[in-house]
Scaffold this motif. Structure first.
Motif, PDB file in Angstrom:
ATOM      1  N   ARG A  96      -8.373   0.725   7.422  1.00 37.63           N
ATOM      2  CA  ARG A  96      -7.786   0.088   8.611  1.00 37.63           C
ATOM      3  C   ARG A  96      -8.455  -1.252   8.891  1.00 37.63           C
ATOM      4  N   ASP A  97      -9.764  -1.278   8.777  1.00 38.39           N
ATOM      5  CA  ASP A  97     -10.508  -2.511   9.023  1.00 38.39           C
ATOM      6  C   ASP A  97     -10.152  -3.587   8.001  1.00 38.39           C
ATOM      7  N   LEU A  98     -10.097  -3.204   6.751  1.00 40.53           N
ATOM      8  CA  LEU A  98      -9.824  -4.171   5.689  1.00 40.53           C
ATOM      9  C   LEU A  98      -8.401  -4.716   5.756  1.00 40.53           C
ATOM     10  N   THR A  99      -7.440  -3.849   5.965  1.00 46.10           N
ATOM     11  CA  THR A  99      -6.034  -4.283   5.943  1.00 46.10           C
ATOM     12  C   THR A  99      -5.669  -5.112   7.164  1.00 46.10           C
ATOM     13  N   ALA A 100      -6.431  -4.971   8.233  1.00 44.73           N
ATOM     14  CA  ALA A 100      -6.150  -5.746   9.436  1.00 44.73           C
ATOM     15  C   ALA A 100      -6.388  -7.230   9.219  1.00 44.73           C
ATOM     16  N   ARG A 101      -7.217  -7.572   8.224  1.00 46.37           N
ATOM     17  CA  ARG A 101      -7.556  -8.978   8.016  1.00 46.37           C
ATOM     18  C   ARG A 101      -7.233  -9.481   6.612  1.00 46.37           C
ATOM     19  N   ALA A 102      -6.548  -8.694   5.791  1.00 47.84           N
ATOM     20  CA  ALA A 102      -6.203  -9.121   4.430  1.00 47.84           C
ATOM     21  C   ALA A 102      -4.735  -9.528   4.358  1.00 47.84           C
ATOM     22  N   PRO A 103      -4.424 -10.638   3.718  1.00 47.04           N
ATOM     23  CA  PRO A 103      -3.027 -11.079   3.620  1.00 47.04           C
ATOM     24  C   PRO A 103      -2.181 -10.278   2.632  1.00 47.04           C
ATOM     25  N   ARG A 104      -2.817  -9.533   1.712  1.00 48.14           N
ATOM     26  CA  ARG A 104      -2.061  -8.734   0.746  1.00 48.14           C
ATOM     27  C   ARG A 104      -2.743  -7.391   0.567  1.00 48.14           C
ATOM     28  N   VAL A 105      -1.946  -6.331   0.571  1.00 45.63           N
ATOM     29  CA  VAL A 105      -2.483  -4.971   0.501  1.00 45.63           C
ATOM     30  C   VAL A 105      -1.742  -4.207  -0.590  1.00 45.63           C
ATOM     31  N   ALA A 106      -2.503  -3.540  -1.455  1.00 48.14           N
ATOM     32  CA  ALA A 106      -1.899  -2.796  -2.560  1.00 48.14           C
ATOM     33  C   ALA A 106      -2.517  -1.407  -2.654  1.00 48.14           C
ATOM     34  N   SER A 107      -1.817  -0.523  -3.351  1.00 51.53           N
ATOM     35  CA  SER A 107      -2.361   0.808  -3.621  1.00 51.53           C
ATOM     36  C   SER A 107      -1.981   1.223  -5.023  1.00 51.53           C
ATOM     37  N   VAL A 108      -2.823   2.044  -5.615  1.00 49.46           N
ATOM     38  CA  VAL A 108      -2.545   2.617  -6.923  1.00 49.46           C
ATOM     39  C   VAL A 108      -2.445   4.120  -6.749  1.00 49.46           C
ATOM     40  N   CYS A 109      -1.389   4.706  -7.305  1.00 51.15           N
ATOM     41  CA  CYS A 109      -1.230   6.158  -7.304  1.00 51.15           C
ATOM     42  C   CYS A 109      -1.245   6.709  -5.868  1.00 51.15           C
ATOM     43  N   THR A 110      -2.096   7.694  -5.600  1.00 51.92           N
ATOM     44  CA  THR A 110      -2.123   8.332  -4.284  1.00 51.92           C
ATOM     45  C   THR A 110      -2.839   7.492  -3.234  1.00 51.92           C
ATOM     46  N   GLY A 111      -3.313   6.313  -3.602  1.00 54.55           N
ATOM     47  CA  GLY A 111      -3.818   5.401  -2.586  1.00 54.55           C
ATOM     48  C   GLY A 111      -2.758   5.098  -1.541  1.00 54.55           C
ATOM     49  N   ALA A 112      -1.480   5.248  -1.912  1.00 50.11           N
ATOM     50  CA  ALA A 112      -0.383   5.039  -0.964  1.00 50.11           C
ATOM     51  C   ALA A 112      -0.457   6.011   0.206  1.00 50.11           C
ATOM     52  N   PHE A 113      -1.039   7.199  -0.023  1.00 53.10           N
ATOM     53  CA  PHE A 113      -1.164   8.169   1.068  1.00 53.10           C
ATOM     54  C   PHE A 113      -2.030   7.605   2.193  1.00 53.10           C
ATOM     55  N   VAL A 114      -3.052   6.838   1.838  1.00 48.85           N
ATOM     56  CA  VAL A 114      -3.930   6.254   2.857  1.00 48.85           C
ATOM     57  C   VAL A 114      -3.161   5.229   3.681  1.00 48.85           C
ATOM     58  N   LEU A 115      -2.420   4.362   3.008  1.00 47.90           N
ATOM     59  CA  LEU A 115      -1.642   3.356   3.726  1.00 47.90           C
ATOM     60  C   LEU A 115      -0.590   4.015   4.610  1.00 47.90           C
ATOM     61  N   ALA A 116       0.047   5.055   4.100  1.00 50.10           N
ATOM     62  CA  ALA A 116       1.069   5.749   4.889  1.00 50.10           C
ATOM     63  C   ALA A 116       0.454   6.481   6.081  1.00 50.10           C
ATOM     64  N   GLU A 117      -0.712   7.065   5.887  1.00 52.70           N
ATOM     65  CA  GLU A 117      -1.384   7.768   6.980  1.00 52.70           C
ATOM     66  C   GLU A 117      -1.696   6.810   8.137  1.00 52.70           C
ATOM     67  N   LEU A 118      -1.953   5.565   7.807  1.00 51.97           N
ATOM     68  CA  LEU A 118      -2.236   4.554   8.827  1.00 51.97           C
ATOM     69  C   LEU A 118      -0.966   3.953   9.428  1.00 51.97           C
ATOM     70  N   GLY A 119       0.188   4.390   8.934  1.00 51.73           N
ATOM     71  CA  GLY A 119       1.459   3.877   9.449  1.00 51.73           C
ATOM     72  C   GLY A 119       1.866   2.536   8.873  1.00 51.73           C
ATOM     73  N   LEU A 120       1.145   2.056   7.887  1.00 50.51           N
ATOM     74  CA  LEU A 120       1.404   0.728   7.355  1.00 50.51           C
ATOM     75  C   LEU A 120       2.674   0.660   6.494  1.00 50.51           C
ATOM     76  N   LEU A 121       3.124   1.820   6.019  1.00 55.36           N
ATOM     77  CA  LEU A 121       4.307   1.842   5.162  1.00 55.36           C
ATOM     78  C   LEU A 121       5.550   2.344   5.892  1.00 55.36           C
ATOM     79  N   ASP A 122       5.463   2.537   7.192  1.00 55.18           N
ATOM     80  CA  ASP A 122       6.629   2.993   7.955  1.00 55.18           C
ATOM     81  C   ASP A 122       7.793   2.027   7.773  1.00 55.18           C
ATOM     82  N   ASN A 123       8.955   2.593   7.454  1.00 55.20           N
ATOM     83  CA  ASN A 123      10.192   1.819   7.266  1.00 55.20           C
ATOM     84  C   ASN A 123      10.092   0.819   6.112  1.00 55.20           C
TER      85      ASN A 123
END
Length: 322
Positions: A96-123
């Motif tokens: 959450r801290d890192l993505t709040a200030r990074a212009p580009r965010v990526a995930s590999v494999c199940t790393g997407a679960f972390v982004l989704a858990e934070l609501g960043l991938l909603d819609n």
């Protein structure tokens, strides 16, 4: 000038989710010494220090998110624990801290679960490893899951399929930053395709089809996969294994869950895709895959992939979807 890429890791992280993309960035710096900005990888973990990968070896020298400084691209690596159990709060806090200030965010494999858990991938459209796609969609119904994609971009978020797909993702990021020529030179050095298009299936018919249970059908399947362009009409296949066409159809239904004709078409389509990615013309791909004519190939592409052979072939020169 550097472009700082923060790889978020944790105990149980999949090593190749970190090593594959890291090697792409290393080769970008090595093969293009005048590259600006140059990539600077940073290993980040919730507590800093050393983390142990799922394969056993450790990753040393990680830093906490608060100590990482400015990060231009965040890459959240995967690990089976992210899909199989609740995600640790300290990991969520770090991301959450890192993505709040990074212009580009990526995930590999199940790393997407972390982004989704934070609501960043909603819609947003997103992907993950095919084995976890159903659980991902069920757990995060607001995410538009593309279960069969190699990698997927929606806004500033880029998600990829499992394990080796992190290499595809990293090549796409390099192309975005420095152009297709840079990405191509890295792909050649790593002996990988310039890309597997982000709309391409994560697996082919040969690996996705359940294995035939009987020796008769196993032998037939192997022969078709070895020579997709051969005569694989229903009568010819039935004669090759000395059974009736009706009995062979029953075997396909019982063991592979499909018809002989549908299965052969997918095998030939897989071969045509490979030929197009190797630079063959549409006509040549149609002929050598066994699909025959340009029109038959176009119909198969439209039915199964929702695109044309020419559009698909163009993607070999870029990692980007069109």
């Amino acid at each position: 000038m550097t472009h700082r890429v923060g790889f978020v890791v944790f105990d149980g992280v999949t090593m190749l989710d970190v090593g594959g993309p890291s090697e792409v960035l290393h080769q970008a710096n090595r093969l293009a010494p005048r590259l600006v900005p140059r990539y600077e990888p940073v290993l980040i973990s919730p507590d800093g220090g050393t983390v142990t990968t799922s394969a056993g070896p450790s990753l040393a020298g990680t830093v906490r998110a608060a100590d990482a400084g400015a990060i231009d691209t965040v890459v959240v690596a995967g690990g089976d624990r992210l899909a199989g159990q609740p995600i640790a709060e300290d990991l969520l806090t770090a991301v959450r801290d890192l993505t709040a200030r990074a212009p580009r965010v990526a995930s590999v494999c199940t790393g997407a679960f972390v982004l989704a858990e934070l609501g960043l991938l909603d819609n947003r459209r997103a992907t993950t490893h095919w084995r976890h796609a159903a659980a991902f969609a069920h757990r995060y119904p607001r995410v538009r899951v593309e279960a069969d994609a190699i990698h997927m971009r929606d806004g500033c978020f880029v998600t990829s399929a499992g394990i080796s797909a992190g290499i595809d993702l990293a090549l796409a990021l390099v192309e975005e930053d420095h152009g297709a020529d840079a990405a191509r030179s890295i792909a050649r050095e790593l002996v990988v395709f310039m890309q597997r298009p982000d709309g391409q299936s994560q697996f082919s018919t040969g690996t996705a089809t359940p294995p035939a249970r009987g020796a008769l059908l196993s032998e037939l399947v192997a022969s078709v996969l070895a020579d997709p362009a051969g005569d694989h009409s229903l009568p010819a296949m039935a004669a090759s294994v000395a059974v009736s066409s009706r009995h062979l159809t029953r075997l396909f239904r019982a063991e592979l869950g499909t018809t002989p004709a549908a299965w052969v078409e997918r095998v030939r389509l897989d071969r045509a895709q490979q030929l197009l990615l190797e630079g063959c013309s549409v006509t040549s791909a149609a002929h050598h895959s066994g699909l025959g004519t340009d029109e038959t190939l176009r119909r198969a592409f439209a039915r199964h992939l929702g695109t044309t052979p020419s559009q698909y072939r163009k993607r070999f020169t870029t990692t980007r979807s069109r």
